[in-house]
Design a protein around this motif. Structure first.
Motif, mmCIF file in Angstrom:
data_model
loop_
_atom_site.group_PDB
_atom_site.id
_atom_site.type_symbol
_atom_site.label_atom_id
_atom_site.label_comp_id
_atom_site.label_asym_id
_atom_site.label_seq_id
_atom_site.Cartn_x
_atom_site.Cartn_y
_atom_site.Cartn_z
ATOM 1 N N ASP A 1 -3.589 4.950 -0.457
ATOM 2 C CA ASP A 1 -4.438 4.152 0.438
ATOM 3 C C ASP A 1 -4.639 4.842 1.780
ATOM 4 O OD1 ASP A 1 -4.579 1.598 -1.227
ATOM 5 O OD2 ASP A 1 -2.422 1.942 -1.106
ATOM 6 N N ILE A 2 -3.591 5.556 2.198
ATOM 7 C CA ILE A 2 -3.607 6.204 3.520
ATOM 8 C C ILE A 2 -3.044 7.607 3.359
ATOM 9 C CG2 ILE A 2 -2.683 6.106 5.893
ATOM 10 C CD1 ILE A 2 -2.266 3.037 5.423
ATOM 11 N N LEU B 1 -10.719 7.486 2.533
ATOM 12 C CA LEU B 1 -9.287 7.242 2.760
ATOM 13 C C LEU B 1 -9.046 6.971 4.240
ATOM 14 C CD1 LEU B 1 -7.338 9.971 0.726
ATOM 15 C CD2 LEU B 1 -7.366 7.522 0.283
ATOM 16 N N ARG B 2 -8.081 6.108 4.522
ATOM 17 C CA ARG B 2 -7.673 5.954 5.913
ATOM 18 C C ARG B 2 -6.755 7.119 6.255
ATOM 19 N NH1 ARG B 2 -5.005 0.418 5.911
ATOM 20 N NH2 ARG B 2 -5.205 0.637 3.658
ATOM 21 N N LEU C 1 3.702 -1.544 3.528
ATOM 22 C CA LEU C 1 3.302 -0.149 3.367
ATOM 23 C C LEU C 1 4.526 0.708 3.053
ATOM 24 C CD1 LEU C 1 1.112 2.100 3.766
ATOM 25 C CD2 LEU C 1 1.689 2.086 6.192
ATOM 26 N N GLN D 1 1.192 5.237 1.252
ATOM 27 C CA GLN D 1 0.758 6.269 2.204
ATOM 28 C C GLN D 1 1.419 7.592 1.833
ATOM 29 O OE1 GLN D 1 0.626 5.231 6.385
ATOM 30 N NE2 GLN D 1 1.809 7.046 6.920
ATOM 31 N N LYS E 1 1.990 3.904 -7.492
ATOM 32 C CA LYS E 1 0.949 2.913 -7.191
ATOM 33 C C LYS E 1 1.071 1.721 -8.134
ATOM 34 C CE LYS E 1 -2.585 1.418 -4.928
ATOM 35 N NZ LYS E 1 -2.347 0.855 -3.608
ATOM 36 N N GLU F 1 0.831 -1.204 0.000
ATOM 37 C CA GLU F 1 0.000 0.000 0.000
ATOM 38 C C GLU F 1 0.868 1.257 0.000
ATOM 39 O OE1 GLU F 1 -4.211 -0.967 1.927
ATOM 40 O OE2 GLU F 1 -2.625 -0.856 3.424
ATOM 41 N N TYR G 1 -4.901 7.279 -5.997
ATOM 42 C CA TYR G 1 -3.714 6.416 -6.035
ATOM 43 C C TYR G 1 -3.143 6.099 -4.659
ATOM 44 C CZ TYR G 1 -4.092 7.869 -10.849
ATOM 45 O OH TYR G 1 -4.577 8.117 -12.110
ATOM 46 N N GLN H 1 1.836 -2.157 -7.085
ATOM 47 C CA GLN H 1 0.912 -3.246 -7.440
ATOM 48 C C GLN H 1 1.637 -4.362 -8.194
ATOM 49 O OE1 GLN H 1 -2.111 -0.842 -9.345
ATOM 50 N NE2 GLN H 1 -3.443 -0.943 -7.572
#
Length: 210
Positions: A27-28, A54-55, A183, A4, A204, A2, A25, A208
């Protein structure tokens, strides 16, 4: 893996504008320690309200009274709260306990820890969600990075997810990916770029592909 985005040297409106550009794009989104110190948990609250999907990580770098700080950050909308690895075990355990109560997560930051493997092993046994190796600004300035540190903790961490932070840019991302963290935390490598969206998209994609 992920991605951030860490926002450290911005005010709240600037932070929101940057996230708008790269939202799809990442995650956090991290409200960095300088932002929290200047603007308080209001920065976390406004970010979560602006981007409910979003987190949001509140980089409090808590050193003491962690249960209380985790509770307050949770109330402001944080999904993840950071505690320093150098804190007392009781402090880290208190953070984990409170986070579980609130349905939130704890990331332990290994910044400035000398006995990395030993401390990572101890912290891993405390039930934290993430353990992060981190080269701070001051060490980045003299050419240090966290890639070797990541390999060291990956060898001993069994339960928590691993994370890496500190000066990661598009050019150095492949080296981080090689060590397979869960992460990757990027600050200026996205936020300081002219075409933030293109850089975040490329990062991103690389993550992936692993």
């Amino acid at each position: 893996m992920e991605l951030q985005l860490a926002l450290d040297l911005v005010n709240i409106p600037e932070a929101i504008e940057i996230v708008k550009e790269v939202e799809e794009y990442i995650d956090i989104v991290e409200i960095g320690t300088p932002v929290v110190k200047i603007w308080g948990l209001e920065a976390v609250k406004q970010m979560k309200e602006a981007f409910p999907n979003l987190r949001v990580l509140a980089d409090l770098k808590t050193m003491d009274a962690a249960a209380y700080e985790v509770m307050k950050a949770s109330e402001a909308g944080a999904d993840i709260v950071t505690v320093l690895a150098a804190a007392e075990d009781l402090t880290i355990k208190g953070a984990v306990e409170e986070a579980k109560k609130q349905g939130k997560q704890v990331l332990v930051d290994m910044i400035a820890v000398k006995n990395l493997e030993e401390r990572a092993k101890e912290i891993d046994a405390m039930g934290v969600d993430y353990i992060c190796v981190h080269t701070g600004y001051d060490l980045q300035a003299v050419g240090k990075n966290s890639f070797e540190d990541l390999k060291k903790i990956k060898a001993v961490v069994k339960n928590a997810k691993t994370a890496i932070a500190g000066g990661i840019k598009l050019e150095t991302l492949p080296e981080a990916i090689k060590a397979q963290p869960d992460l990757v935390i990027v600050g200026g490598g996205i936020a300081g770029q002219k075409d933030k969206k293109a850089v975040a998209a490329k990062m991103k994609e690389m993550l992936q592909q692993g």
